[in-house]
Scaffold this motif. Structure first.
Motif, PDB file in Angstrom:
ATOM      1  N   LEU A   1       0.837  -1.095  -0.118  1.00 40.71           N
ATOM      2  CA  LEU A   1       0.067  -0.030   0.019  1.00 40.71           C
ATOM      3  C   LEU A   1       0.945   1.341   0.086  1.00 40.71           C
ATOM      4  O   LEU A   1       0.597   2.447  -0.624  1.00 40.71           O
ATOM      5  N   GLY A   2       2.055   1.184   0.724  1.00 46.60           N
ATOM      6  CA  GLY A   2       2.617   2.411   1.000  1.00 46.60           C
ATOM      7  C   GLY A   2       3.902   2.725   0.061  1.00 46.60           C
ATOM      8  O   GLY A   2       4.049   3.968  -0.277  1.00 46.60           O
ATOM      9  N   CYS A   3       4.511   1.669  -0.515  1.00 47.08           N
ATOM     10  CA  CYS A   3       5.697   1.761  -1.240  1.00 47.08           C
ATOM     11  C   CYS A   3       6.033   1.189  -2.361  1.00 47.08           C
ATOM     12  O   CYS A   3       7.254   0.852  -2.855  1.00 47.08           O
ATOM     13  N   ALA A   4       4.782   0.138  -2.758  1.00 43.70           N
ATOM     14  CA  ALA A   4       5.249  -0.937  -3.938  1.00 43.70           C
ATOM     15  C   ALA A   4       5.659  -0.317  -5.081  1.00 43.70           C
ATOM     16  O   ALA A   4       6.365  -0.818  -5.923  1.00 43.70           O
ATOM     17  N   GLY A   5       5.178   1.105  -5.573  1.00 42.69           N
ATOM     18  CA  GLY A   5       5.363   1.767  -6.732  1.00 42.69           C
ATOM     19  C   GLY A   5       6.879   2.073  -6.733  1.00 42.69           C
ATOM     20  O   GLY A   5       7.601   1.844  -7.952  1.00 42.69           O
TER      21      GLY A   5
ATOM     22  N   ASP B   1       7.177   9.555  -8.726  1.00 37.77           N
ATOM     23  CA  ASP B   1       6.292   9.354  -9.774  1.00 37.77           C
ATOM     24  C   ASP B   1       6.284   7.704 -10.009  1.00 37.77           C
ATOM     25  O   ASP B   1       7.237   7.163 -10.501  1.00 37.77           O
ATOM     26  N   ILE B   2       4.891   7.355  -9.741  1.00 38.68           N
ATOM     27  CA  ILE B   2       4.779   5.813  -9.987  1.00 38.68           C
ATOM     28  C   ILE B   2       3.731   5.496 -11.102  1.00 38.68           C
ATOM     29  O   ILE B   2       3.149   4.346 -11.037  1.00 38.68           O
ATOM     30  N   SER B   3       3.651   6.559 -11.962  1.00 42.69           N
ATOM     31  CA  SER B   3       2.462   6.368 -12.895  1.00 42.69           C
ATOM     32  C   SER B   3       2.523   5.190 -13.575  1.00 42.69           C
ATOM     33  O   SER B   3       1.601   4.314 -13.865  1.00 42.69           O
ATOM     34  N   THR B   4       3.704   4.882 -14.094  1.00 39.71           N
ATOM     35  CA  THR B   4       3.930   3.502 -14.860  1.00 39.71           C
ATOM     36  C   THR B   4       3.660   2.330 -14.214  1.00 39.71           C
ATOM     37  O   THR B   4       3.428   1.255 -14.844  1.00 39.71           O
ATOM     38  N   TYR B   5       3.758   2.303 -13.099  1.00 39.51           N
ATOM     39  CA  TYR B   5       3.689   1.346 -12.097  1.00 39.51           C
ATOM     40  C   TYR B   5       2.739   0.909 -11.336  1.00 39.51           C
ATOM     41  O   TYR B   5       2.349  -0.088 -10.593  1.00 39.51           O
TER      42      TYR B   5
ATOM     43  N   PRO C   1      -0.436   0.168 -12.332  1.00 36.66           N
ATOM     44  CA  PRO C   1      -1.134  -0.989 -12.281  1.00 36.66           C
ATOM     45  C   PRO C   1      -0.680  -2.284 -11.628  1.00 36.66           C
ATOM     46  O   PRO C   1      -1.294  -3.428 -11.267  1.00 36.66           O
ATOM     47  N   ARG C   2       0.841  -2.173 -11.802  1.00 38.73           N
ATOM     48  CA  ARG C   2       1.479  -3.476 -11.147  1.00 38.73           C
ATOM     49  C   ARG C   2       1.326  -3.344  -9.620  1.00 38.73           C
ATOM     50  O   ARG C   2       1.337  -4.200  -8.977  1.00 38.73           O
ATOM     51  N   LYS C   3       1.349  -2.357  -9.050  1.00 39.42           N
ATOM     52  CA  LYS C   3       1.151  -2.000  -7.680  1.00 39.42           C
ATOM     53  C   LYS C   3      -0.303  -2.603  -7.186  1.00 39.42           C
ATOM     54  O   LYS C   3      -0.304  -3.325  -6.403  1.00 39.42           O
ATOM     55  N   LEU C   4      -1.282  -2.108  -7.953  1.00 39.33           N
ATOM     56  CA  LEU C   4      -2.484  -2.781  -7.701  1.00 39.33           C
ATOM     57  C   LEU C   4      -2.499  -4.081  -7.761  1.00 39.33           C
ATOM     58  O   LEU C   4      -3.362  -4.802  -6.847  1.00 39.33           O
ATOM     59  N   GLU C   5      -1.759  -4.709  -8.654  1.00 37.49           N
ATOM     60  CA  GLU C   5      -1.970  -6.108  -8.931  1.00 37.49           C
ATOM     61  C   GLU C   5      -1.202  -7.000  -7.554  1.00 37.49           C
ATOM     62  O   GLU C   5      -1.827  -7.880  -7.128  1.00 37.49           O
ATOM     63  N   ALA C   6      -0.176  -6.352  -7.199  1.00 35.62           N
ATOM     64  CA  ALA C   6       0.410  -6.735  -5.886  1.00 35.62           C
ATOM     65  C   ALA C   6      -0.578  -6.693  -4.562  1.00 35.62           C
ATOM     66  O   ALA C   6      -0.735  -7.578  -3.812  1.00 35.62           O
ATOM     67  N   ILE C   7      -1.282  -5.512  -4.638  1.00 29.62           N
ATOM     68  CA  ILE C   7      -2.430  -5.371  -3.460  1.00 29.62           C
ATOM     69  C   ILE C   7      -3.380  -6.308  -3.705  1.00 29.62           C
ATOM     70  O   ILE C   7      -3.929  -6.921  -2.429  1.00 29.62           O
ATOM     71  N   LYS C   8      -3.927  -6.497  -4.805  1.00 27.76           N
ATOM     72  CA  LYS C   8      -4.887  -7.506  -4.962  1.00 27.76           C
ATOM     73  C   LYS C   8      -4.822  -8.980  -4.770  1.00 27.76           C
ATOM     74  O   LYS C   8      -5.404  -9.797  -4.751  1.00 27.76           O
ATOM     75  N   ALA C   9      -3.032  -9.202  -4.611  1.00 23.34           N
ATOM     76  CA  ALA C   9      -2.808 -10.550  -4.363  1.00 23.34           C
ATOM     77  C   ALA C   9      -3.456 -10.871  -2.808  1.00 23.34           C
ATOM     78  O   ALA C   9      -3.532 -12.163  -2.519  1.00 23.34           O
ATOM     79  N   TYR C  10      -3.700  -9.992  -1.966  1.00 20.85           N
ATOM     80  CA  TYR C  10      -4.251 -10.135  -0.995  1.00 20.85           C
ATOM     81  C   TYR C  10      -6.038 -10.211  -0.992  1.00 20.85           C
ATOM     82  O   TYR C  10      -6.715  -9.248  -0.551  1.00 20.85           O
ATOM     83  N   ARG C  11      -6.137 -11.345  -1.688  1.00 19.98           N
ATOM     84  CA  ARG C  11      -7.667 -11.403  -1.921  1.00 19.98           C
ATOM     85  C   ARG C  11      -8.669 -11.422  -0.711  1.00 19.98           C
ATOM     86  O   ARG C  11      -9.770 -11.066  -0.632  1.00 19.98           O
ATOM     87  N   SER C  12      -8.051 -11.996   0.415  1.00 17.54           N
ATOM     88  CA  SER C  12      -8.763 -12.150   1.764  1.00 17.54           C
ATOM     89  C   SER C  12      -9.130 -10.784   2.194  1.00 17.54           C
ATOM     90  O   SER C  12     -10.002 -10.459   2.836  1.00 17.54           O
TER      91      SER C  12
END
Ligand SMILES: [Zn+2]
Length: 237
Positions: free
Chosen positions: A18-22, A160-164, A166-177
């Protein structure tokens, strides 16, 4: 010995995402090695067991292409800035020898985030001590950066994490629970906005707006930043 360029600490699995994956993804793409250290296993989490969260954390580590992900198990809702924990954090930093260390902002409203921030801040002394009873030689990271989670404070730095994003979101969504269900289908009280993902997007959009880019991540430092250190550590291809 495994070494990383950037070591990111989170109080809970998913804090780092949430805080720094980008920033981590950006550095990973420029050839830097990254590591993630979670301080707790989520045994007080209302939506999932520590075993489920551990599986989701590994899945996210794969998306982030982390060289290492480790859990120090300091006790969910019980993280304390104690001598013993400072030494444990320092031992981890001495082991992986990062140039930059990331952790939650020390002024966050969540007790565990706040304690994790202070713990990492205060571990820097123990990273350098020659007489510390450690398995590893002293190591002095060149930079400590603290990422924002719940609370806002005027950042020292926005990436600036604009390019990243979508992938940050993918990592967050790995926490499906945690992020896979609508709040109305759980018994958990919504924290902040109804829709977590909308909340995350809003925050990253806002931080981005501070530097006129689409998505950003915001960081604070307890001390003034040295431009040479930033140029060395975050040099991209
Ligand atoms: Zn957290």
């Amino acid at each position: 010995m495994t070494r990383v360029d950037i070591l990111a600490f989170g109080a809970h699995c998913d804090d780092v995402e949430l805080g720094c994956a980008g920033l981590l993804l950006k550095m990973r793409d420029s050839g830097k090695k990254i590591g993630v250290i979670d301080l707790t296993r989520g045994e007080m989490n209302s939506k999932a067991s520590p075993e489920i969260i551990a599986r989701e954390a590994s899945e996210s580590a794969r998306i982030l292409a982390a060289t290492v992900r480790k859990n120090l198990d300091l006790g969910d809702t019980r993280v304390e800035d104690s001598y013993q924990n400072r030494v444990l954090i320092a031992e981890t930093i001495r082991e992986y020898r990062p140039g930059a260390v990331l952790a939650p902002y020390w002024g966050d409203r969540h007790d565990d985030h706040r304690a994790a921030g202070w713990l990492v801040r205060n571990s820097s002394l123990y990273c350098r001590l020659k007489k510390l009873n450690s398995r590893f030689p002293p190591h002095d990271p060149r930079l400590f950066l603290f990422y924002l989670l719940h609370d806002y404070a005027s950042p020292a730095l926005v990436v600036d994490i604009s390019t990243y994003y979508p992938r940050k979101l993918e990592a967050i969504k790995a926490y499906r629970s945690q992020f896979g269900k609508e709040f109305s289908k759980t018994t958990v009280r919504p924290i902040g906005m109804e829709d977590y993902l909308f909340d995350i997007e809003t925050r990253n959009r806002f931080y981005g707006s501070l530097i006129n880019v689409k998505y950003g991540e915001a960081f604070l430092t307890p001390e003034p930043l040295n431009i040479e250190v930033l140029l060395d550590l975050f040099k991209t291809k």
